[in-house]
Design a protein around this motif. Structure first.
Motif, PDB file in Angstrom:
ATOM      1  N   SER A 171       5.315   1.676   7.657  1.00 54.18           N
ATOM      2  CA  SER A 171       3.857   1.762   7.902  1.00 54.18           C
ATOM      3  C   SER A 171       3.822   0.547   7.265  1.00 54.18           C
ATOM      4  CB  SER A 171       3.448   2.661   7.220  1.00 54.18           C
ATOM      5  OG  SER A 171       3.962   2.684   5.596  1.00 54.18           O
ATOM      6  N   ALA A 172       5.138  -0.352   6.480  1.00 53.43           N
ATOM      7  CA  ALA A 172       4.013  -1.970   6.157  1.00 53.43           C
ATOM      8  C   ALA A 172       3.900  -2.774   7.332  1.00 53.43           C
ATOM      9  CB  ALA A 172       5.199  -2.491   5.332  1.00 53.43           C
ATOM     10  N   ALA A 173       3.702  -2.441   8.608  1.00 50.29           N
ATOM     11  CA  ALA A 173       2.894  -3.985   9.445  1.00 50.29           C
ATOM     12  C   ALA A 173       2.098  -3.114   9.783  1.00 50.29           C
ATOM     13  CB  ALA A 173       3.832  -3.742  10.718  1.00 50.29           C
ATOM     14  N   LEU A 174       1.790  -2.149   9.617  1.00 57.19           N
ATOM     15  CA  LEU A 174      -0.028  -1.428   9.675  1.00 57.19           C
ATOM     16  C   LEU A 174      -1.054  -1.905   9.256  1.00 57.19           C
ATOM     17  CD1 LEU A 174       0.790   2.629  10.322  1.00 57.19           C
ATOM     18  CD2 LEU A 174       0.035   0.443  11.686  1.00 57.19           C
ATOM     19  N   PRO A 175      -1.716  -2.405  10.148  1.00 58.06           N
ATOM     20  CA  PRO A 175      -2.825  -3.292   8.976  1.00 58.06           C
ATOM     21  C   PRO A 175      -3.226  -2.265   7.764  1.00 58.06           C
ATOM     22  CG  PRO A 175      -3.682  -2.983  11.328  1.00 58.06           C
ATOM     23  CD  PRO A 175      -2.793  -2.185  11.323  1.00 58.06           C
ATOM     24  N   CYS A 218       0.408  -2.450   5.085  1.00 56.72           N
ATOM     25  CA  CYS A 218       1.025  -4.289   4.370  1.00 56.72           C
ATOM     26  C   CYS A 218       0.062  -5.080   5.123  1.00 56.72           C
ATOM     27  CB  CYS A 218       2.288  -3.590   3.350  1.00 56.72           C
ATOM     28  SG  CYS A 218       2.825  -3.018   2.599  1.00 56.72           S
ATOM     29  N   GLY A 219      -0.176  -4.945   6.356  1.00 55.19           N
ATOM     30  CA  GLY A 219      -0.644  -5.258   6.419  1.00 55.19           C
ATOM     31  C   GLY A 219       0.777  -6.827   6.916  1.00 55.19           C
ATOM     32  N   PHE A 220       1.438  -5.983   7.104  1.00 51.81           N
ATOM     33  CA  PHE A 220       2.806  -7.300   7.268  1.00 51.81           C
ATOM     34  C   PHE A 220       2.546  -7.516   8.760  1.00 51.81           C
ATOM     35  CE2 PHE A 220       5.391  -5.765   3.506  1.00 51.81           C
ATOM     36  CZ  PHE A 220       5.220  -6.327   2.683  1.00 51.81           C
ATOM     37  N   GLY A 221       2.681  -8.513   9.539  1.00 53.99           N
ATOM     38  CA  GLY A 221       2.767  -9.031  10.976  1.00 53.99           C
ATOM     39  C   GLY A 221       1.330  -8.739  11.903  1.00 53.99           C
ATOM     40  N   THR A 222       0.831  -7.905  11.079  1.00 53.66           N
ATOM     41  CA  THR A 222      -0.647  -7.784  11.958  1.00 53.66           C
ATOM     42  C   THR A 222      -2.345  -8.006  10.548  1.00 53.66           C
ATOM     43  OG1 THR A 222      -0.848  -5.251  10.860  1.00 53.66           O
ATOM     44  CG2 THR A 222       0.125  -5.433  12.807  1.00 53.66           C
ATOM     45  N   ASP A 223      -1.930  -8.416   9.279  1.00 53.28           N
ATOM     46  CA  ASP A 223      -2.909  -8.945   9.548  1.00 53.28           C
ATOM     47  C   ASP A 223      -3.395 -10.356   8.973  1.00 53.28           C
ATOM     48  OD1 ASP A 223      -4.999  -6.603   9.120  1.00 53.28           O
ATOM     49  OD2 ASP A 223      -4.313  -6.421   6.841  1.00 53.28           O
ATOM     50  N   PRO A 224      -3.681 -11.571   8.906  1.00 54.82           N
ATOM     51  CA  PRO A 224      -3.616 -12.666   8.048  1.00 54.82           C
ATOM     52  C   PRO A 224      -3.277 -12.832   7.165  1.00 54.82           C
ATOM     53  CG  PRO A 224      -5.704 -12.107   8.770  1.00 54.82           C
ATOM     54  CD  PRO A 224      -5.213 -11.424   9.274  1.00 54.82           C
ATOM     55  N   GLY A 225      -1.963 -13.939   7.032  1.00 51.58           N
ATOM     56  CA  GLY A 225      -0.884 -13.747   5.871  1.00 51.58           C
ATOM     57  C   GLY A 225      -0.350 -12.820   5.684  1.00 51.58           C
ATOM     58  N   GLY A 226       0.063 -12.232   6.221  1.00 47.92           N
ATOM     59  CA  GLY A 226       0.957 -10.400   6.632  1.00 47.92           C
ATOM     60  C   GLY A 226       2.341 -11.361   6.780  1.00 47.92           C
ATOM     61  N   ASP A 240      -0.562 -18.577  12.772  1.00 47.94           N
ATOM     62  CA  ASP A 240      -1.599 -19.684  12.604  1.00 47.94           C
ATOM     63  C   ASP A 240      -2.345 -19.573  13.601  1.00 47.94           C
ATOM     64  OD1 ASP A 240      -3.942 -21.722  12.083  1.00 47.94           O
ATOM     65  OD2 ASP A 240      -2.401 -22.916  10.936  1.00 47.94           O
ATOM     66  N   ASP A 241      -3.480 -19.267  13.817  1.00 49.55           N
ATOM     67  CA  ASP A 241      -4.058 -19.069  15.305  1.00 49.55           C
ATOM     68  C   ASP A 241      -4.676 -20.143  16.167  1.00 49.55           C
ATOM     69  OD1 ASP A 241      -3.451 -16.560  15.744  1.00 49.55           O
ATOM     70  OD2 ASP A 241      -5.423 -15.200  14.572  1.00 49.55           O
ATOM     71  N   THR A 242      -4.384 -21.270  14.563  1.00 48.71           N
ATOM     72  CA  THR A 242      -4.612 -22.116  14.849  1.00 48.71           C
ATOM     73  C   THR A 242      -4.649 -23.500  15.743  1.00 48.71           C
ATOM     74  OG1 THR A 242      -4.229 -23.434  12.999  1.00 48.71           O
ATOM     75  CG2 THR A 242      -6.459 -22.631  12.872  1.00 48.71           C
TER      76      THR A 242
END
Length: 364
Positions: free
Chosen positions: A43-47, A53-61, A284-286
């Motif tokens: 579940s760590a990759a869930l927001p 934990c937002g790993f890979g789905t939230d910014p900075g994850g 990095d979406d920029t």
């Protein structure tokens, strides 16, 4: 949710022992999966908004995800492959699906679901067929990791009037699988097999995103950094074992062996630096999509080269003892060599080089 990395580190010997045991007959790492699930890895990759934990789905994850995948790969490359596929599916649903898609998937995961990503076609590719009763699936996937255990694979399928689309298919116990690909020399413990989807029914709301999204850049190429992170864990373990076994044999003071140790450490750090760069660029979406995709493709080749160098250094440093089946090095070398065999490396390198011939890669 805060991920318990120290608890995962403490479990690495247990996970490695299971990987060695499973290698003998191609068994699935059920115990290891149960263990990392209990730590919250699935579940760590869930927001964070969905109790992850937002790993890979939230910014900075990305940094946390890199650490998780690297540690898992250090313990067991087959288990790392399964975790990476699970997280890849979550990432694609989060990026291209609706909020309802992601909430539903999060509920399944909290109830014990294991996701995967199965996209390799056979001579009978998967396609969606419209019938009077709705949509049904025909065809099969090959090299499906966890074929007998994944409950919610994300697959690609052809929709005649639209093209290639993605959808999550709950398979439950309704499985038509071949035996696992135990003839592979490495990664035998990932439960890889062929899966038939013929006869499965689905609905239009199961389709994730728009047709063509799976191949959309930069995600299609940039997502490869997660596989690099797992491979990096395998590189870590081989370098550790090379040093430890040379010390045990009293060969660590030999100048030629010291040179091999130094070269192995350099290769490992090269792989780590490129993997971290790829993770940060992908997060990095920029950064322009083409720049992100090309940077990760360069990183992919760099990590592959570093892994191959470590394999050679380990074999030369340990000699024939590295090929004795009772030595854990032998199994890890097979797993890593198999894991590094990603498709089209020459094309990947040439395209990335062409992109950056007249411009510099982004700095991270």
């Amino acid at each position: 949710m805060t991920f318990p990395f120290e608890s995962l580190k403490a479990c690495l010997p247990e996970l490695e022992a299971e990987a060695t045991e499973n290698d003998r007959d191609g068994s699935f790492p059920a115990g290891g999966l149960t263990l990392i699930r209990s730590l919250g890895a699935l579940s760590a990759a869930l927001p964070k908004s969905l109790d992850g934990c937002g790993f890979g789905t939230d910014p900075g994850g990305a940094t946390g995800l890199l650490h998780l995948l690297r540690l898992t790969g250090e313990a067991s490359l087959p288990l790392g492959r399964l975790l990476e596929g699970h997280i890849n599916a979550i990432r694609l649903v989060a990026r291209y699906g609706t909020p309802a898609h992601l909430r539903q998937l999060a509920t399944h995961i909290r109830n014990g679901a294991l996701c995967g990503i199965w996209v390799t076609e056979t001579t009978n590719p998967v396609r969606l067929v419209r019938t009077e009763a709705g949509l049904s699936l025909e065809g099969e996937k090959s090299f499906a990791s966890g074929a007998l255990h994944v409950t919610h694979p994300l697959i690609t399928a052809e929709l005649p009037e639209s093209g290639t689309c993605m959808l999550v298919v709950p398979v439950g116990n309704n499985r038509q699988t071949s035996s696992s690909v135990v003839s592979l020399s490495g990664m035998r413990g990932s439960g890889t097999g062929r899966f038939s989807f013929t006869g499965f029914r689905t609905t239009p709301d199961a389709i994730v995103g728009e047709p063509g999204d799976y191949l959309r850049q930069p995600e299609f190429s940039a997502g490869a950094w997660r596989g690099m992170a797992v491979a990096l864990g395998g590189i870590d373990r081989l370098v550790t074992l090379l040093r430890a076994q040379l010390v045990t044999r009293g060969r660590d003071s030999n100048p030629y062996q010291r040179a091999r140790i130094g070269e192995a450490l350099i290769a490992r750090e090269t792989a780590a630096l490129w993997t971290r760069k790829a993770a940060l660029v992908a997060d990095d979406d920029t950064i322009a999509p083409a720049d992100a995709a090309a940077t990760v493709n360069l990183a992919r080749i760099a990590v592959e080269r570093a892994g191959l160098d470590v394999l050679e250094l380990t074999q030369r440093g340990l000699g024939l003892s590295a090929f004795i089946k009772s030595n854990v090095v032998e199994r890890i070398m097979r797993d890593l060599a198999t894991y590094l065999r990603q498709p089209a490396p020459d094309e990947t390198l040439a395209e990335a080089a062409a992109h950056f011939t007249r411009r510099d890669p982004p700095r991270s």
